[in-house]
Design an enzyme around this catalytic site. Sequence first.
Site, PDB file in Angstrom:
ATOM      1  N   ARG A  74       0.849  -1.184   0.000  1.00 54.18           N
ATOM      2  CA  ARG A  74       0.000   0.000   0.000  1.00 54.18           C
ATOM      3  C   ARG A  74       0.883   1.231   0.000  1.00 54.18           C
ATOM      4  NH1 ARG A  74      -1.958   1.619   4.260  1.00 54.18           N
ATOM      5  NH2 ARG A  74      -1.202   0.145   5.793  1.00 54.18           N
ATOM      6  N   TYR A 214      -1.146  -3.712  -6.779  1.00 56.81           N
ATOM      7  CA  TYR A 214      -0.888  -4.495  -5.567  1.00 56.81           C
ATOM      8  C   TYR A 214      -1.930  -4.281  -4.470  1.00 56.81           C
ATOM      9  CZ  TYR A 214       2.025  -7.204  -2.411  1.00 56.81           C
ATOM     10  OH  TYR A 214       2.502  -8.194  -1.592  1.00 56.81           O
ATOM     11  N   GLY A 216      -3.861  -3.581  -1.255  1.00 55.28           N
ATOM     12  CA  GLY A 216      -4.792  -2.535  -0.847  1.00 55.28           C
ATOM     13  C   GLY A 216      -4.942  -1.419  -1.874  1.00 55.28           C
ATOM     14  N   LYS A 223      -9.497  -2.047   1.639  1.00 57.96           N
ATOM     15  CA  LYS A 223      -9.243  -0.835   2.431  1.00 57.96           C
ATOM     16  C   LYS A 223     -10.027   0.364   1.878  1.00 57.96           C
ATOM     17  CE  LYS A 223      -6.116  -2.955   4.954  1.00 57.96           C
ATOM     18  NZ  LYS A 223      -6.373  -3.280   6.358  1.00 57.96           N
ATOM     19  N   HIS A 243     -11.106  -1.167  11.540  1.00 60.23           N
ATOM     20  CA  HIS A 243      -9.965  -2.004  11.162  1.00 60.23           C
ATOM     21  C   HIS A 243      -9.787  -3.059  12.261  1.00 60.23           C
ATOM     22  CE1 HIS A 243      -5.416  -2.065   9.961  1.00 60.23           C
ATOM     23  NE2 HIS A 243      -6.097  -3.014   9.345  1.00 60.23           N
ATOM     24  N   SER A 265      -1.539  -2.089  11.209  1.00 64.58           N
ATOM     25  CA  SER A 265      -0.971  -3.048  10.272  1.00 64.58           C
ATOM     26  C   SER A 265       0.320  -3.623  10.857  1.00 64.58           C
ATOM     27  CB  SER A 265      -0.672  -2.336   8.949  1.00 64.58           C
ATOM     28  OG  SER A 265      -1.817  -1.641   8.525  1.00 64.58           O
ATOM     29  N   CYS A 267       0.817  -6.062  13.072  1.00 63.72           N
ATOM     30  CA  CYS A 267       0.833  -6.454  14.491  1.00 63.72           C
ATOM     31  C   CYS A 267       0.326  -7.878  14.684  1.00 63.72           C
ATOM     32  CB  CYS A 267      -0.023  -5.501  15.319  1.00 63.72           C
ATOM     33  SG  CYS A 267       0.752  -3.907  15.609  1.00 63.72           S
ATOM     34  N   GLY A 268       0.177  -8.648  13.611  1.00 61.97           N
ATOM     35  CA  GLY A 268      -0.199 -10.052  13.755  1.00 61.97           C
ATOM     36  C   GLY A 268      -1.688 -10.276  13.957  1.00 61.97           C
ATOM     37  N   THR A 270      -3.889 -11.485  11.853  1.00 57.73           N
ATOM     38  CA  THR A 270      -4.358 -12.785  11.330  1.00 57.73           C
ATOM     39  C   THR A 270      -4.023 -13.892  12.322  1.00 57.73           C
ATOM     40  OG1 THR A 270      -4.025 -11.918   9.109  1.00 57.73           O
ATOM     41  CG2 THR A 270      -4.303 -14.294   9.300  1.00 57.73           C
ATOM     42  N   ASN A 271      -2.837 -13.823  12.912  1.00 57.47           N
ATOM     43  CA  ASN A 271      -2.458 -14.848  13.897  1.00 57.47           C
ATOM     44  C   ASN A 271      -3.406 -14.820  15.097  1.00 57.47           C
ATOM     45  OD1 ASN A 271      -0.318 -15.506  12.307  1.00 57.47           O
ATOM     46  ND2 ASN A 271       1.225 -14.450  13.526  1.00 57.47           N
ATOM     47  N   ASP A 292      -9.508  -8.750   9.583  1.00 55.13           N
ATOM     48  CA  ASP A 292      -9.019  -7.405   9.252  1.00 55.13           C
ATOM     49  C   ASP A 292     -10.043  -6.287   9.412  1.00 55.13           C
ATOM     50  OD1 ASP A 292      -6.805  -5.818   8.393  1.00 55.13           O
ATOM     51  OD2 ASP A 292      -7.682  -5.661   6.402  1.00 55.13           O
ATOM     52  N   ASN A 382       6.531  -7.988   2.644  1.00 61.25           N
ATOM     53  CA  ASN A 382       5.083  -7.753   2.529  1.00 61.25           C
ATOM     54  C   ASN A 382       4.442  -8.734   1.534  1.00 61.25           C
ATOM     55  OD1 ASN A 382       2.698  -6.324   3.258  1.00 61.25           O
ATOM     56  ND2 ASN A 382       2.812  -5.117   1.376  1.00 61.25           N
ATOM     57  N   ARG A 384       2.336 -11.936   0.252  1.00 57.43           N
ATOM     58  CA  ARG A 384       0.980 -12.233   0.723  1.00 57.43           C
ATOM     59  C   ARG A 384       0.447 -13.566   0.227  1.00 57.43           C
ATOM     60  NH1 ARG A 384      -1.318  -8.281   4.271  1.00 57.43           N
ATOM     61  NH2 ARG A 384       0.281  -6.684   4.271  1.00 57.43           N
ATOM     62  N   ARG A 415       2.122  -2.434  18.844  1.00 53.48           N
ATOM     63  CA  ARG A 415       3.425  -3.078  19.041  1.00 53.48           C
ATOM     64  C   ARG A 415       4.257  -2.115  19.882  1.00 53.48           C
ATOM     65  NH1 ARG A 415       6.646  -6.702  16.019  1.00 53.48           N
ATOM     66  NH2 ARG A 415       4.874  -7.249  14.682  1.00 53.48           N
ATOM     67  N   TYR A 508       1.361 -15.496  20.674  1.00 55.30           N
ATOM     68  CA  TYR A 508       0.704 -16.563  19.895  1.00 55.30           C
ATOM     69  C   TYR A 508      -0.382 -17.260  20.733  1.00 55.30           C
ATOM     70  CZ  TYR A 508       4.434 -15.494  16.670  1.00 55.30           C
ATOM     71  OH  TYR A 508       5.274 -14.823  15.821  1.00 55.30           O
ATOM     72  N   GLY A 509      -0.324 -18.601  20.871  1.00 59.67           N
ATOM     73  CA  GLY A 509      -1.379 -19.347  21.568  1.00 59.67           C
ATOM     74  C   GLY A 509      -1.571 -18.878  22.997  1.00 59.67           C
TER      75      GLY A 509
END
Length: 599
Positions: A74, A214, A216, A223, A243, A265, A267-268, A270-271, A292, A382, A384, A415, A508-509
């Site tokens: 982006r 590309y 976004g 977005k 967001h 953006s 900062c994880g 999706t995880n 997202d 970046n 994807r 973060r 994570y977990g």
Amino acid sequence: MMENPPTRNSRLLRWVNKSVRLFKPDAVHWCDGSKAESEALLAELVGRGAAIRLNPAKRPDSFLFRSDPRDVARMESRTFVCSQSADAAGPTNNLVEPEAMKARLERLMAGCMRGRTMFVIPFRMGPAGSPMSITGVQITDSPYVVVSMRIMAHVGRDVLRDLGERGFFVPCVHSVGRPLAPGETDSAWPCNPEETVIAHFPEERYIVSYGSGYGGNALLGKKCLALRIASVLGRDQGWLAEHMLILGVEAPSGEKTYVAAAFPSACGKTNFAMLVPPASMHGWKVTTVGDDIAWMRPGPAGELRAINPESGFFGVAPGTSVRTNPNAMAACSHGSLFTNVALTDDGDVWWEGMTDEPPAHLIDWQGHDWTPGCGRLAAHPNSRFTAPLSNCPCLDASACDPEGVPVAAILYGGRRMSDIPLVAQAFNWSHGVYLGATLGSEQTAAAEGRVGDLRRDPMAMLPFCGYNMADYLRHHFKFARRLAEPPPVFHVNWFRKGADGKFLWPGYGDNMRVLRWVVDRVHGRVGARESAFGLLPRYADFDWRGLDFPEGSWNELMSLDRDRLRLATLQHEELFLKFAEHLPRELTCERESLIARLY
Ligand code: O2Y
Ligand code: MN
């Protein structure tokens, strides 16, 4: 005029005809969203070397794309909010006066699709039959965009059928900005980086993107529509476009609690959206509604209800592995597109962090031979994967419920290496808006800007708010008055480091332990202690089964440094000064209260 267009929507037909006259494509193709259509386009892209079919035994129905190295992310500096007044766009958006931008675009885009096909993609953001869903139509000269949009949004004949003759849609224009002269061979990733412009016209609910193919910049449902234009629609119609990821937490008793979480953006998100709880916390489960974007409205009983407007994931590949996110790995195991990752010798994909040991040889994201230790990254930071929501093993059963899911808590997180504790609950909605408004995150390599710099990113919406950020913050106060009871708000930070420079929290977990405290707070099952920053968990309030986390480390992780927090209030003031008279008074009061708590 086109022959036999598949719609009688007069506004749509007028706009498509005007686009044909201006862009001068060789052909017009109305997309039906079928698999056959996508397969034909992909076959053509493979045929001319613009895509690589991955080994079907390893990664069925999947393809690799390599972008132009100048077109990899982006571009905030090329993203414009073209409102009628500077006040309407606010101090955090790039403003160009709408008529000036339109004149510039008309010049740039005259004949821009020569030698190419103009695709018309009718798409729906949001579940079928949902009162919250919105229709868009994207015109594009990029077949990559067509096959990607088919994953990220719902594309199909039913969209035009439901639109009818007078239905509302958001027109989205996209061109890669590289017309072809007769006989000229196309490049694998045509784009025009020098002239890239992503323009939003909020009053008209209209989007034009030129020069980039590309993410976004080009998949305009994401977005551009689902955040920038939708945030304006939300302001005008009384809802929120955020967001935010949406996840469900299932307790061993079967109790289900939905949480929405905003993170800047990189900062994880999706995880976190696909978190796998540690085995020791048996019976607790996380399900994914979205990773997202969330659209949220008051439900019939004044509850907060949310949908994920997207149909797919456009996730960052590097760092994703079976260890960090097995659900994302499963989601992109088939029927997926990959952009700017490396190609293995057996026709599969690889990126940094996917395995502990890199393969002995790869073709890197730029198409060059790559060996471990060669000094270059195999995948772009970046890079994807584009994967359908339906591939995700932990997809929530109500992910496509037209009524959305009831959201019981909101999280804001950034973060932050220092200062900010693992988790804190806001005292109330107003304090929650303050925590969201002052959100900050340290920059990573994937973003524009200097690595490590703290960027204030209110509600993680800085690059995505389609109007004055201060008015957007004000809208949060107005919106909450329409709820029976606003949900509790929390602030989280997985990224705090100790004096040794190592992360204090495993993340994570184990973030499930934070989620469990949040959910227990929602249901009034656990206590908290008051601090200047907010309500904090005590060591004993956490579920520590299966994790040896000493109380000393906890105290470091949760510590507050009054001097540094006092300093932070000065930075908050600096941010608020930018908003001038648009700043909601509630935020001034919240800042004063914080200062009072700190002295
Ligand atoms: O670089 C791009 O074009 C993608 S940015 C993106 C993609 C998916 C989800 N979030 C983001 C983001 O920047 O927040
Ligand atoms: Mn995002």
